[in-house]
Design a protein around this motif. Structure first.
Motif, PDB file in Angstrom:
ATOM      1  N   LEU A 185      11.578   2.698   2.554  1.00  0.00           N
ATOM      2  CA  LEU A 185      12.479   3.850   2.589  1.00  0.00           C
ATOM      3  C   LEU A 185      11.715   5.163   2.439  1.00  0.00           C
ATOM      4  CD1 LEU A 185      15.435   2.499   0.422  1.00  0.00           C
ATOM      5  CD2 LEU A 185      15.472   2.957   2.880  1.00  0.00           C
ATOM      6  N   LEU A 186      10.785   5.194   1.507  1.00  0.00           N
ATOM      7  CA  LEU A 186      10.020   6.415   1.280  1.00  0.00           C
ATOM      8  C   LEU A 186       9.155   6.772   2.485  1.00  0.00           C
ATOM      9  CD1 LEU A 186       9.093   5.730  -2.423  1.00  0.00           C
ATOM     10  CD2 LEU A 186      10.462   7.637  -1.623  1.00  0.00           C
ATOM     11  N   LEU A 187       8.602   5.759   3.126  1.00  0.00           N
ATOM     12  CA  LEU A 187       7.755   6.021   4.287  1.00  0.00           C
ATOM     13  C   LEU A 187       8.555   6.597   5.446  1.00  0.00           C
ATOM     14  CD1 LEU A 187       5.432   2.898   4.205  1.00  0.00           C
ATOM     15  CD2 LEU A 187       4.685   5.275   4.103  1.00  0.00           C
ATOM     16  N   VAL A 188       9.712   6.009   5.747  1.00  0.00           N
ATOM     17  CA  VAL A 188      10.463   6.494   6.910  1.00  0.00           C
ATOM     18  C   VAL A 188      11.166   7.825   6.618  1.00  0.00           C
ATOM     19  CG1 VAL A 188      10.810   4.176   7.833  1.00  0.00           C
ATOM     20  CG2 VAL A 188      12.543   5.154   6.322  1.00  0.00           C
ATOM     21  N   LEU A 189      11.346   8.145   5.339  1.00  0.00           N
ATOM     22  CA  LEU A 189      12.040   9.387   5.006  1.00  0.00           C
ATOM     23  C   LEU A 189      11.098  10.555   4.747  1.00  0.00           C
ATOM     24  CD1 LEU A 189      14.776   7.935   2.628  1.00  0.00           C
ATOM     25  CD2 LEU A 189      15.154   8.892   4.907  1.00  0.00           C
ATOM     26  N   PRO A 209       6.661   9.125  10.159  1.00  0.00           N
ATOM     27  CA  PRO A 209       7.529   8.097   9.599  1.00  0.00           C
ATOM     28  C   PRO A 209       7.591   6.801  10.403  1.00  0.00           C
ATOM     29  CG  PRO A 209       8.825   9.916  10.487  1.00  0.00           C
ATOM     30  CD  PRO A 209       7.396  10.363  10.461  1.00  0.00           C
ATOM     31  N   ARG A 210       7.708   6.907  11.714  1.00  0.00           N
ATOM     32  CA  ARG A 210       7.827   5.680  12.503  1.00  0.00           C
ATOM     33  C   ARG A 210       6.549   4.857  12.433  1.00  0.00           C
ATOM     34  NH1 ARG A 210      10.250   5.891  18.492  1.00  0.00           N
ATOM     35  NH2 ARG A 210      11.971   6.616  17.191  1.00  0.00           N
ATOM     36  N   ALA A 211       5.402   5.511  12.618  1.00  0.00           N
ATOM     37  CA  ALA A 211       4.126   4.789  12.572  1.00  0.00           C
ATOM     38  C   ALA A 211       3.872   4.207  11.186  1.00  0.00           C
ATOM     39  CB  ALA A 211       2.983   5.722  12.966  1.00  0.00           C
ATOM     40  N   ALA A 212       4.129   5.011  10.143  1.00  0.00           N
ATOM     41  CA  ALA A 212       3.881   4.546   8.776  1.00  0.00           C
ATOM     42  C   ALA A 212       4.812   3.400   8.401  1.00  0.00           C
ATOM     43  CB  ALA A 212       4.051   5.704   7.799  1.00  0.00           C
ATOM     44  N   ALA A 258       3.837   0.277  10.301  1.00  0.00           N
ATOM     45  CA  ALA A 258       2.562  -0.235   9.791  1.00  0.00           C
ATOM     46  C   ALA A 258       2.766  -0.975   8.475  1.00  0.00           C
ATOM     47  CB  ALA A 258       1.579   0.922   9.595  1.00  0.00           C
ATOM     48  N   PHE A 259       3.552  -0.401   7.575  1.00  0.00           N
ATOM     49  CA  PHE A 259       3.816  -1.068   6.300  1.00  0.00           C
ATOM     50  C   PHE A 259       4.558  -2.381   6.519  1.00  0.00           C
ATOM     51  CE2 PHE A 259       6.369  -2.029   2.569  1.00  0.00           C
ATOM     52  CZ  PHE A 259       5.420  -1.952   1.555  1.00  0.00           C
ATOM     53  N   ALA A 260       5.568  -2.363   7.395  1.00  0.00           N
ATOM     54  CA  ALA A 260       6.326  -3.581   7.675  1.00  0.00           C
ATOM     55  C   ALA A 260       5.430  -4.673   8.250  1.00  0.00           C
ATOM     56  CB  ALA A 260       7.486  -3.277   8.631  1.00  0.00           C
ATOM     57  N   ALA A 261       4.524  -4.276   9.157  1.00  0.00           N
ATOM     58  CA  ALA A 261       3.602  -5.251   9.746  1.00  0.00           C
ATOM     59  C   ALA A 261       2.698  -5.861   8.678  1.00  0.00           C
ATOM     60  CB  ALA A 261       2.764  -4.585  10.833  1.00  0.00           C
ATOM     61  N   TRP A 299       0.053   8.578   3.011  1.00  0.00           N
ATOM     62  CA  TRP A 299      -0.813   7.484   3.458  1.00  0.00           C
ATOM     63  C   TRP A 299      -0.930   7.470   4.974  1.00  0.00           C
ATOM     64  CZ3 TRP A 299       1.657   2.946   0.219  1.00  0.00           C
ATOM     65  CH2 TRP A 299       1.378   3.164  -1.142  1.00  0.00           C
ATOM     66  N   SER A 300      -2.126   7.122   5.454  1.00  0.00           N
ATOM     67  CA  SER A 300      -2.321   6.936   6.888  1.00  0.00           C
ATOM     68  C   SER A 300      -1.767   5.567   7.286  1.00  0.00           C
ATOM     69  CB  SER A 300      -3.813   6.993   7.221  1.00  0.00           C
ATOM     70  OG  SER A 300      -4.474   5.862   6.674  1.00  0.00           O
ATOM     71  N   PRO A 301      -1.450   5.365   8.594  1.00  0.00           N
ATOM     72  CA  PRO A 301      -0.945   4.055   9.023  1.00  0.00           C
ATOM     73  C   PRO A 301      -1.892   2.899   8.698  1.00  0.00           C
ATOM     74  CG  PRO A 301      -0.494   5.689  10.702  1.00  0.00           C
ATOM     75  CD  PRO A 301      -1.347   6.380   9.659  1.00  0.00           C
ATOM     76  N   VAL A 302      -3.209   3.120   8.824  1.00  0.00           N
ATOM     77  CA  VAL A 302      -4.164   2.053   8.521  1.00  0.00           C
ATOM     78  C   VAL A 302      -4.086   1.676   7.042  1.00  0.00           C
ATOM     79  CG1 VAL A 302      -6.602   1.445   8.401  1.00  0.00           C
ATOM     80  CG2 VAL A 302      -5.733   2.698  10.386  1.00  0.00           C
ATOM     81  N   ARG A 303      -4.086   2.678   6.192  1.00  0.00           N
ATOM     82  CA  ARG A 303      -3.982   2.407   4.760  1.00  0.00           C
ATOM     83  C   ARG A 303      -2.628   1.795   4.415  1.00  0.00           C
ATOM     84  NH1 ARG A 303      -4.212   6.763  -0.274  1.00  0.00           N
ATOM     85  NH2 ARG A 303      -4.329   5.209  -1.929  1.00  0.00           N
ATOM     86  N   THR A 304      -1.602   2.251   5.104  1.00  0.00           N
ATOM     87  CA  THR A 304      -0.264   1.732   4.855  1.00  0.00           C
ATOM     88  C   THR A 304      -0.180   0.251   5.193  1.00  0.00           C
ATOM     89  OG1 THR A 304       0.688   3.899   5.332  1.00  0.00           O
ATOM     90  CG2 THR A 304       2.168   2.017   5.412  1.00  0.00           C
ATOM     91  N   THR A 305      -0.812  -0.165   6.290  1.00  0.00           N
ATOM     92  CA  THR A 305      -0.838  -1.586   6.643  1.00  0.00           C
ATOM     93  C   THR A 305      -1.526  -2.397   5.561  1.00  0.00           C
ATOM     94  OG1 THR A 305      -0.930  -1.025   9.005  1.00  0.00           O
ATOM     95  CG2 THR A 305      -1.556  -3.261   8.386  1.00  0.00           C
ATOM     96  N   THR A 306      -2.673  -1.899   5.085  1.00  0.00           N
ATOM     97  CA  THR A 306      -3.417  -2.598   4.031  1.00  0.00           C
ATOM     98  C   THR A 306      -2.602  -2.709   2.751  1.00  0.00           C
ATOM     99  OG1 THR A 306      -5.485  -1.731   4.953  1.00  0.00           O
ATOM    100  CG2 THR A 306      -5.566  -2.604   2.712  1.00  0.00           C
ATOM    101  N   ILE A 307      -1.928  -1.622   2.400  1.00  0.00           N
ATOM    102  CA  ILE A 307      -1.102  -1.625   1.203  1.00  0.00           C
ATOM    103  C   ILE A 307       0.066  -2.592   1.369  1.00  0.00           C
ATOM    104  CG2 ILE A 307       0.438  -0.224  -0.234  1.00  0.00           C
ATOM    105  CD1 ILE A 307      -2.497   0.329  -0.711  1.00  0.00           C
ATOM    106  N   GLY A 308       0.627  -2.664   2.574  1.00  0.00           N
ATOM    107  CA  GLY A 308       1.714  -3.609   2.827  1.00  0.00           C
ATOM    108  C   GLY A 308       1.283  -5.044   2.586  1.00  0.00           C
TER     109      GLY A 308
END
Length: 224
Positions: free
Chosen positions: A30-34, A39-42, A45-48, A117-126
């Motif tokens: 929620l925080l990422l898309v808002l 927002p869409r990329a982040a 990326a987190f969902a993936a 967060w960048s999308p790459v970092r967001t994926t790693t955090i996910g």
């Protein structure tokens, strides 16, 4: 446990809900898309990363008995024990969270910083959120062992894992997909949901843990 993958998958739903109903699944999405600058990329990326982490954990525990030379009967015993112990731990943790709900911190630095967060970092955090959270590990371990104990064929195992991951990941996937499809329509409801969850995350976690813990205890007791 029945060899029918659909029946097995139905038994996995309580485990998947442990994950899906957790604020750690919902709030970051929620925080990422808002609030993210992208927002869409982040969000995607987190969902993936989140779904990848859940899949890796589940498949890992699905194959642990085989790697250790155990049988399907051994897997069945361990997954029942894990349900009993995990259910008891979840209930105790839920009661503890409920008793401390008024002292709970409503936000934290990592939640406030998530939009940067960048999308790459967001994926790693996910991925990390999934594979390093004890509650998530218990749920995925029980699911993987349950699928192995059911002695399903390869295709049915893939279907059962997919069913578990789809439900478990829904808490993250639904807000991300809602924003990606129709941001203008869903952003205001998502913001209200975000604010409510962030205010009530201790209560939500406590209730979810107790309810799901009770379900795990029941399925562990009557599954023997």
């Amino acid at each position: 446990m029945s060899g029918d993958w659909a029946a097995v998958s139905a038994g996995l739903i309580p485990l998947a809900l442990v994950v899906a109903l957790s604020p750690i699944s919902i709030l970051p999405a929620l925080l990422l898309v808002l609030y993210s600058t992208r927002p869409r990329a982040a969000g995607l990326a987190f969902a993936a990363g989140w779904v990848t982490g859940l899949t890796v954990l589940t498949v890992l525990f699905l194959n642990v008995p085989r790697l250790l030379g155990g049988s399907a009967e051994t897997s069945s015993v361990w997954q029942l024990r894990l349900r009993l112990v995990g259910g008891a731990v979840l209930i105790v943790t839920g009661v503890w969270l409920w008793l401390r709900r008024k002292k709970a911190v409503r936000s934290s630095n990592w939640l406030d910083a998530i939009g940067r967060w960048s999308p790459v970092r967001t994926t790693t955090i996910g991925v990390a959120f999934g594979v390093l959270n004890p509650k998530i590990i218990v749920a995925c371990a029980a699911a993987g062992l349950a699928i192995d104990a059911a002695t399903l064929g390869p295709a049915a195992q893939v279907a059962a894992v997919g069913c578990f991951v789809a439900v478990a990941g829904s808490g993250t996937l639904l807000p991300v997909l809602a924003h990606a499809v129709a941001a203008k329509r869903f952003d205001r409801p998502l913001e209200r949901l975000r604010a409510w969850i962030q205010r009530r995350q201790a209560e939500i976690s406590a209730v979810a843990l107790v309810v799901i813990g009770a379900v795990l205890l029941l399925t562990g007791t009557f599954g023997r």
